[in-house]
Design a protein around this motif. Structure first.
Motif, PDB file in Angstrom:
ATOM      1  N   GLY A 167       0.649  -1.498   0.184  1.00 20.25           N
ATOM      2  CA  GLY A 167      -0.037  -0.228   0.202  1.00 20.25           C
ATOM      3  C   GLY A 167       0.935   1.464  -0.350  1.00 20.25           C
ATOM      4  N   PRO A 168       0.005   2.163  -0.339  1.00 23.87           N
ATOM      5  CA  PRO A 168       1.174   3.777  -0.299  1.00 23.87           C
ATOM      6  C   PRO A 168       1.789   4.385   1.232  1.00 23.87           C
ATOM      7  CG  PRO A 168      -1.526   4.440  -0.639  1.00 23.87           C
ATOM      8  CD  PRO A 168      -1.397   2.409  -0.271  1.00 23.87           C
ATOM      9  N   GLY A 169       2.532   5.061   0.560  1.00 30.31           N
ATOM     10  CA  GLY A 169       2.588   5.424   2.669  1.00 30.31           C
ATOM     11  C   GLY A 169       4.287   5.783   2.842  1.00 30.31           C
ATOM     12  N   PHE A 170       4.322   5.838   3.876  1.00 30.53           N
ATOM     13  CA  PHE A 170       5.968   7.332   4.098  1.00 30.53           C
ATOM     14  C   PHE A 170       6.984   6.306   4.799  1.00 30.53           C
ATOM     15  CE2 PHE A 170       2.561   8.350   6.608  1.00 30.53           C
ATOM     16  CZ  PHE A 170       3.289   8.798   8.225  1.00 30.53           C
ATOM     17  N   ALA A 171       8.119   6.349   5.442  1.00 27.90           N
ATOM     18  CA  ALA A 171       8.910   5.875   6.051  1.00 27.90           C
ATOM     19  C   ALA A 171       9.014   7.308   7.686  1.00 27.90           C
ATOM     20  CB  ALA A 171       9.478   4.860   6.000  1.00 27.90           C
ATOM     21  N   VAL A 172       9.803   6.863   8.746  1.00 28.15           N
ATOM     22  CA  VAL A 172      10.801   7.591   9.116  1.00 28.15           C
ATOM     23  C   VAL A 172      11.400   7.255   9.378  1.00 28.15           C
ATOM     24  CG1 VAL A 172      10.823   9.334  11.247  1.00 28.15           C
ATOM     25  CG2 VAL A 172       8.302   9.518  10.373  1.00 28.15           C
ATOM     26  N   VAL A 173      12.612   8.241   9.460  1.00 32.30           N
ATOM     27  CA  VAL A 173      13.897   7.089   9.907  1.00 32.30           C
ATOM     28  C   VAL A 173      14.541   7.904  11.110  1.00 32.30           C
ATOM     29  CG1 VAL A 173      16.542   7.123   9.434  1.00 32.30           C
ATOM     30  CG2 VAL A 173      15.267   7.286   7.341  1.00 32.30           C
ATOM     31  N   PRO A 174      14.257   6.727  12.254  1.00 34.67           N
ATOM     32  CA  PRO A 174      13.366   7.866  13.936  1.00 34.67           C
ATOM     33  C   PRO A 174      14.880   8.344  14.348  1.00 34.67           C
ATOM     34  CG  PRO A 174      14.186   4.906  13.617  1.00 34.67           C
ATOM     35  CD  PRO A 174      14.244   5.661  12.663  1.00 34.67           C
TER      36      PRO A 174
END
Length: 163
Positions: A41-48
């Motif tokens: 699915g569509p989305g995003f990520a955060v490099v924490p």
């Protein structure tokens, strides 16, 4: 290290908030083809920069993976979101991941979900990216990423559009 609720503005079923503090990138930049190609699915990520992973929307925890590296959050309008803590971290079998929620639990934006020991995960050779994908669009027609770059936990970063 603790995990406190993130202060977040009032939530709408149409927006997704950053699940942690760090650098937000489109899911297409995640170095895992299953996520990058949009298979889930569509989305995003955060490099924490902080290992406290919080709820990106209001909803119900419908599933927590046994190794605690991922969970599914179901919200209003049929929207389902997968929150995945790290890449290939299923191999850790739960090490360095502490879950604060259970399946069936109602959560609000900013509710602590999982605490990741970022240093320990990285020391074992795994990436710590926190990936948020909309696995069930429900009545929505698409996802628009509103923010990239540095974000705070609870900051609005994406909007789900109606068809």
């Amino acid at each position: 290290m603790g995990c406190a609720a993130a202060g977040a503005p009032a939530v709408s079923a149409l927006v997704l908030h950053a699940p942690c503090e760090g650098r937000c990138v489109p899911v297409s930049e995640v170095p895992d083809p299953v996520f990058a190609e949009g298979t889930l699915g569509p989305g995003f990520a955060v490099v924490p920069t902080n290992g406290c992973v919080v709820a990106p929307m209001d909803g119900t925890i419908t599933h927590i993976m046994p190794s605690r590296h991922g969970l599914i959050l179901s919200g209003r309008d049929g929207v389902g979101v997968l929150i995945h803590c790290g890449i290939d971290t299923v191999q850790l079998d739960g090490r360095h991941l502490e879950a604060f929620v259970e399946a069936g639990q109602q959560v609000d934006v900013g509710t602590p979900l999982v605490l990741m020991d970022l240093d320990a995960i990285a020391a074992e050779g795994y990436r710590t990216d926190v990936i948020v994908v909309v696995s069930e669009m429900g009545e929505m027609g698409g996802l628009e990423l509103l923010e990239t770059g540095d974000v705070e936990a609870g900051e609005v970063v994406a909007r789900l559009r109606r068809p």
